[in-house]
Design a protein around this motif. Sequence first.
Motif, mmCIF file in Angstrom:
data_model
loop_
_atom_site.group_PDB
_atom_site.id
_atom_site.type_symbol
_atom_site.label_atom_id
_atom_site.label_comp_id
_atom_site.label_asym_id
_atom_site.label_seq_id
_atom_site.Cartn_x
_atom_site.Cartn_y
_atom_site.Cartn_z
ATOM 1 N N GLU A 1 6.678 3.085 -13.688
ATOM 2 C CA GLU A 1 7.553 2.267 -13.439
ATOM 3 C C GLU A 1 8.606 2.585 -14.577
ATOM 4 O OE1 GLU A 1 7.189 -1.426 -15.144
ATOM 5 O OE2 GLU A 1 5.258 -1.623 -15.386
ATOM 6 N N LEU A 2 8.017 3.200 -15.821
ATOM 7 C CA LEU A 2 8.774 3.819 -17.008
ATOM 8 C C LEU A 2 9.961 4.954 -16.274
ATOM 9 C CD1 LEU A 2 7.107 2.871 -19.864
ATOM 10 C CD2 LEU A 2 9.742 2.215 -19.292
ATOM 11 N N ALA A 3 8.480 5.772 -15.552
ATOM 12 C CA ALA A 3 8.878 6.981 -15.224
ATOM 13 C C ALA A 3 9.673 7.533 -14.281
ATOM 14 C CB ALA A 3 7.863 7.853 -14.880
ATOM 15 N N ASP B 1 4.148 -8.798 -4.670
ATOM 16 C CA ASP B 1 4.186 -7.015 -4.727
ATOM 17 C C ASP B 1 6.056 -7.616 -5.074
ATOM 18 O OD1 ASP B 1 4.761 -5.130 -5.612
ATOM 19 O OD2 ASP B 1 3.894 -4.233 -3.601
ATOM 20 N N TYR B 2 6.600 -6.287 -5.898
ATOM 21 C CA TYR B 2 7.988 -6.174 -5.971
ATOM 22 C C TYR B 2 7.967 -4.751 -5.274
ATOM 23 C CZ TYR B 2 6.576 -9.439 -9.887
ATOM 24 O OH TYR B 2 5.784 -10.485 -9.786
ATOM 25 N N PRO B 3 8.109 -4.943 -3.345
ATOM 26 C CA PRO B 3 8.380 -3.505 -3.039
ATOM 27 C C PRO B 3 9.829 -2.616 -2.901
ATOM 28 C CG PRO B 3 8.145 -5.586 -1.423
ATOM 29 C CD PRO B 3 8.738 -5.877 -3.007
ATOM 30 N N ASP B 4 11.006 -3.624 -4.069
ATOM 31 C CA ASP B 4 12.052 -2.755 -4.530
ATOM 32 C C ASP B 4 11.835 -1.865 -5.286
ATOM 33 O OD1 ASP B 4 13.005 -3.328 -2.186
ATOM 34 O OD2 ASP B 4 14.862 -4.303 -2.819
ATOM 35 N N THR B 5 10.752 -1.697 -6.951
ATOM 36 C CA THR B 5 10.377 -1.472 -7.472
ATOM 37 C C THR B 5 8.888 -0.967 -7.531
ATOM 38 O OG1 THR B 5 9.420 -2.675 -8.449
ATOM 39 C CG2 THR B 5 11.452 -3.588 -8.756
ATOM 40 N N MET B 6 8.657 -0.184 -9.098
ATOM 41 C CA MET B 6 7.496 0.401 -8.805
ATOM 42 C C MET B 6 6.578 -0.245 -10.125
ATOM 43 S SD MET B 6 6.964 3.459 -7.525
ATOM 44 C CE MET B 6 7.873 4.566 -6.716
ATOM 45 N N LEU B 7 7.066 -1.391 -9.885
ATOM 46 C CA LEU B 7 5.887 -2.494 -10.081
ATOM 47 C C LEU B 7 4.662 -3.558 -9.765
ATOM 48 C CD1 LEU B 7 8.844 -5.347 -11.435
ATOM 49 C CD2 LEU B 7 7.875 -3.729 -13.191
ATOM 50 N N LEU C 1 0.592 -1.099 0.188
ATOM 51 C CA LEU C 1 -0.002 -0.002 -0.240
ATOM 52 C C LEU C 1 1.286 2.029 -0.442
ATOM 53 C CD1 LEU C 1 -2.704 1.061 -0.519
ATOM 54 C CD2 LEU C 1 -2.480 1.205 2.929
ATOM 55 N N SER C 2 2.389 1.175 0.836
ATOM 56 C CA SER C 2 2.679 2.395 0.886
ATOM 57 C C SER C 2 3.045 2.712 -0.515
ATOM 58 C CB SER C 2 4.163 1.955 1.707
ATOM 59 O OG SER C 2 5.307 3.104 1.299
ATOM 60 N N LYS C 3 4.217 1.557 -1.889
ATOM 61 C CA LYS C 3 3.942 1.759 -2.562
ATOM 62 C C LYS C 3 2.944 2.021 -4.034
ATOM 63 C CE LYS C 3 5.058 -1.450 -5.873
ATOM 64 N NZ LYS C 3 5.555 -2.724 -6.424
ATOM 65 N N LYS C 4 1.540 2.195 -2.992
ATOM 66 C CA LYS C 4 0.596 2.339 -3.970
ATOM 67 C C LYS C 4 0.924 3.865 -4.308
ATOM 68 C CE LYS C 4 -2.983 2.072 -6.195
ATOM 69 N NZ LYS C 4 -3.557 3.190 -7.766
ATOM 70 N N VAL C 5 0.416 4.795 -2.835
ATOM 71 C CA VAL C 5 0.753 5.889 -2.719
ATOM 72 C C VAL C 5 1.837 6.656 -3.926
ATOM 73 C CG1 VAL C 5 0.823 8.022 -0.916
ATOM 74 C CG2 VAL C 5 -0.452 5.472 -0.549
ATOM 75 N N ALA D 1 15.026 -11.834 -12.231
ATOM 76 C CA ALA D 1 16.162 -11.272 -11.452
ATOM 77 C C ALA D 1 15.931 -11.883 -10.216
ATOM 78 C CB ALA D 1 17.141 -10.284 -11.770
ATOM 79 N N GLY D 2 16.857 -11.783 -9.148
ATOM 80 C CA GLY D 2 16.425 -12.205 -7.914
ATOM 81 C C GLY D 2 15.957 -10.628 -7.026
ATOM 82 N N GLY D 3 15.852 -10.538 -6.146
ATOM 83 C CA GLY D 3 14.793 -9.441 -5.989
ATOM 84 C C GLY D 3 13.773 -10.210 -4.491
ATOM 85 N N ARG D 4 13.428 -8.489 -3.531
ATOM 86 C CA ARG D 4 12.305 -9.239 -2.918
ATOM 87 C C ARG D 4 11.459 -9.202 -2.904
ATOM 88 N NH1 ARG D 4 11.624 -5.551 1.949
ATOM 89 N NH2 ARG D 4 12.181 -3.300 0.363
#
Length: 986
Positions: free
Chosen positions: A635-637, A766-772, A614-618, A719-722
């Motif tokens: 995500e592109l921006a 969800d992918y917390p370290d990205t804007m995906l 939800l934090s990422k959504k905001v 790729a590896g990620g959280r």
Amino acid sequence: MSGALPVEGTIDERFRGMFPYEKFNRMQSIAVPAILRTDGSVVVSAPTASGKTVLAEAAMVKELGRPDRGKVLFIAPLRALTNEKEAGWKQVLSRIDFKVYVVTGERDLYPSEARAADVIITTPEKWDSATRKYMQDRYDFVRDVTLIVVDEVHLLDSDGRGGTLEAVISRMRRIKAQHGGRLRIVALSATMPNIVDVARWIGAPPECVLEFDGSYRPVELETEVLPYRPKPNEFLNKYVRLYRAFDVIKGELAEGHQALIFVSTRQDTHQAAEKLCEIVRKYCTYTLGPSEAIRLQEMKNRVENSRLKGCLPYGIAFHHAGLSAEDKALIEGGFRAGVIRILVSTSTLAWGVNLPARVVVVRDVEMYDPIQGNKDISPIDLLQMLGRAGRPGYDTKGKGYVIVPEERAAEYKALLKDGKAIESMLEHGLAEHLNAEIAVGMVKSVRDAAEWLKTTFYYVRSQSMGQPPDVDALAAEKVRHLVSNGFVREDSGVLSATPLGALTSDFYLKLETALLFKKHAMKGALTTDDVLDVVATASEFSDVVARPGEASSLKAYGPYEPGGMAKVRAILAGLIGRSLPDELKSDAWAIKQNASRLLSAFSRFCEEYSGEALSKKVRMVSLQIDKGIPEEAVELASIEGVGERSLEALMKGGIRSLRDAADRRPEDLMKMGIRGPVAISIVDAARKLPRAEVDFSEVPELVAPGSLSAAVAIRNVGAGGRLAVVIKADDETMVSERLYLGGGSVRSIPFQLDIKSNTTLYVAVDYPDTMLPADEWKKALKVKQAEPEKKADVEEVKELMPGNYLVIAGEAGVEYAGRARDAYEGSVVVLIKPDSSVVVHTDRGVKPRNYMRRAHIIQIKDESGVRIKAESHGEVLSISFKSVEVYQPHFSQKPDTGAAFRLPISEGDRALEKALREARNAMAREMRVPPYTIFPDKTIYDLIAKRPKTKEELPGVYGIGQAKAEKYGDFILKTLNDGGQEAQGG
């Protein structure tokens, strides 16, 4: 100048470049020695345009010249800070190895920069934020400040910012008192009748309280209040006041002088300037010489603003913050050169640029603010505007006029004659400021709160008015309010901030807004519209007003209700869709800036009370507003260097999200018009993204009522990620887990669900370290309907003994009960092995929990079919055949050749089982891993049953997904082939 103090010999020679003149003026000649020869705090009250900035510079060079110098802090309202002033100080001080750090407006304060600086120039809000973190090592520079220069201390009287300035100065004094060290405060202000109150507050001794009247202005100023009788129509009133303004300036214009007219809004500058062009054209008030006309024509050809082009031929122009830098520079140059005779401006010109004129008229005493709505201009703003009247070196006298409604004329006459006493605004936000002091750690008890109140200007001013507050009662009341609303906890009389209180302090929020944010953050899921609604409802926007003519535009963005929320909501939505109507654009910048801060705070609240998703959504909504983009482009921006043009080019080229770029080369993007470095960044970022896939193979579709224990497999094919994984059934969250998953790795996540009726299983990753955006999957679970029990006429009940394989194939229902419940209905093959192990094969692999070792087995064969029941250590496996296609009925070392249905199990199958097991174990020993990590025993039986021939068929086998098929496929297929040939050879 008689008695003027020479700069030479007074100022340290190292700093001579900051004083590019020979002598100080009359006011400065008195004040500068008081600053240079003492170490105590100083208060100076002097008219506008009298040269107070020089006093700030004198205090700065005294401190910087000390062997034990500390840091110099220059605090001023943003409008009082100019690029010219900053640049001048930087230029001189950098030559002698002093560093000046400026942090105002949109700039963030970077602790490393502040720590390295000798002079810090900032606003009250920026420094308040820094002092709230002064106990952190990164912010230890706060304790190094030894001189604070407060420019325009009149700001204390500002309802919007006065409380902040008061709180931060009080906090700095308490910090120094607690940690030791000296602190000098130099407060500068326009004329004020209660200068003694300010002196008592900052601790300035009597000899350092300096007050100068209007006679110390370099050019005498005559001021007059012009009353008028308002009409019901404000639009008409503006023109009444404009004609009144023209009446008082036309005589000065005819004599070749210039005039400044201050109005409320940017739109007002346009309309007033164009109306003045009509008046000048009609009455021919002044004439322009040939050289002036040529210069004005040249300016007309160069300016960008079309409305300016129409005004310039008349020697009339307007000025406001919305003009381009080039247009502003042209207008300022033209006014200084004298070719622009009338300049209509907003109040920003009074602060930011030194453009004096012979006559100044303040047409509007009520100003419009996008955030605070309509309000009276502050006394300090009014005095600053009038202070522009009179050009030093050219005029001996300046004239200033204020046009006001006749019922307020006496009020303004008193203001211009005596000035206005500075009042404290701290009381209006006392609870917020006390919460901040508790969060900082400056206040740890109710008693501390009372002592803190005594350090404020609010307390000093109340004493001066003969109405000192009961600080003990007031402190107790405010603490109770903070405790009862969850901002502060009290334990045995010790106060400390809760997470809510700390967040409220960190993000400068009003208490009501903090409670609003917490309430919505705890909902767990919000749409983009929900986020916009929450921010638009914040108390910080409560004074926003919808002006006449805006209603139709606001209705286009949803249900319209009069008030500020609809306007804020419409502006934010319009910024996302790049569809903002012209009538809302003038307010959009201020609302966008405030919304950005509030969204940052709301994002952090969501992280605290809901989670990263939800934090990422905001944060994504905030980026949409900032860049004016749809959600799919966020995500592109988020990639540095990707701006509006790049986004348009990428979308035109079929790349609407960052994932779309993963299989592209930088050269492909460059052909679309993307710059090389940006193209490389995009492709590199795309290839570093994690990407989850979900395997539901361990989750049955048909389930029995009761407790279901199952698992889903999460595979990272990127790729590896959280990853943040949430497993829900309808509205019930069963699993919420955060994990790191390497590229190509798989993690099985078990869950337990109470099944009562048909339900849907949801898995979100969800992918917390990205804007995906989060990926989602779902699977329907159906409850098996119980069949009426039939009383079996048992033909045969036999306890089966160990022996050869028993094989039964057909349509059956399978039920398991034990550690969990599981069920399946469909085509099955049941194998009962010589060691009493039971294996069930289905058309989707080995399912469900259907492998039981060393079971006690009972076979029931009657007219209704064949049923098998296996029990082992409290687990029960029941298999009920509806139809039987293959049946080998007895356990015996030699199969019954007379059976109606026969599927002999060859020795070759047993040899193949042995070969697979030995090959798996040998590889496990070589890899130094447990055998089951390569594949479990269940996989062996499914391999024997299905006999896959290619890698493509392997993922259909139990326990072998795509990753294992790639990793072990050749080994498995070779073992199957070699084992099969040996069996045939045998």
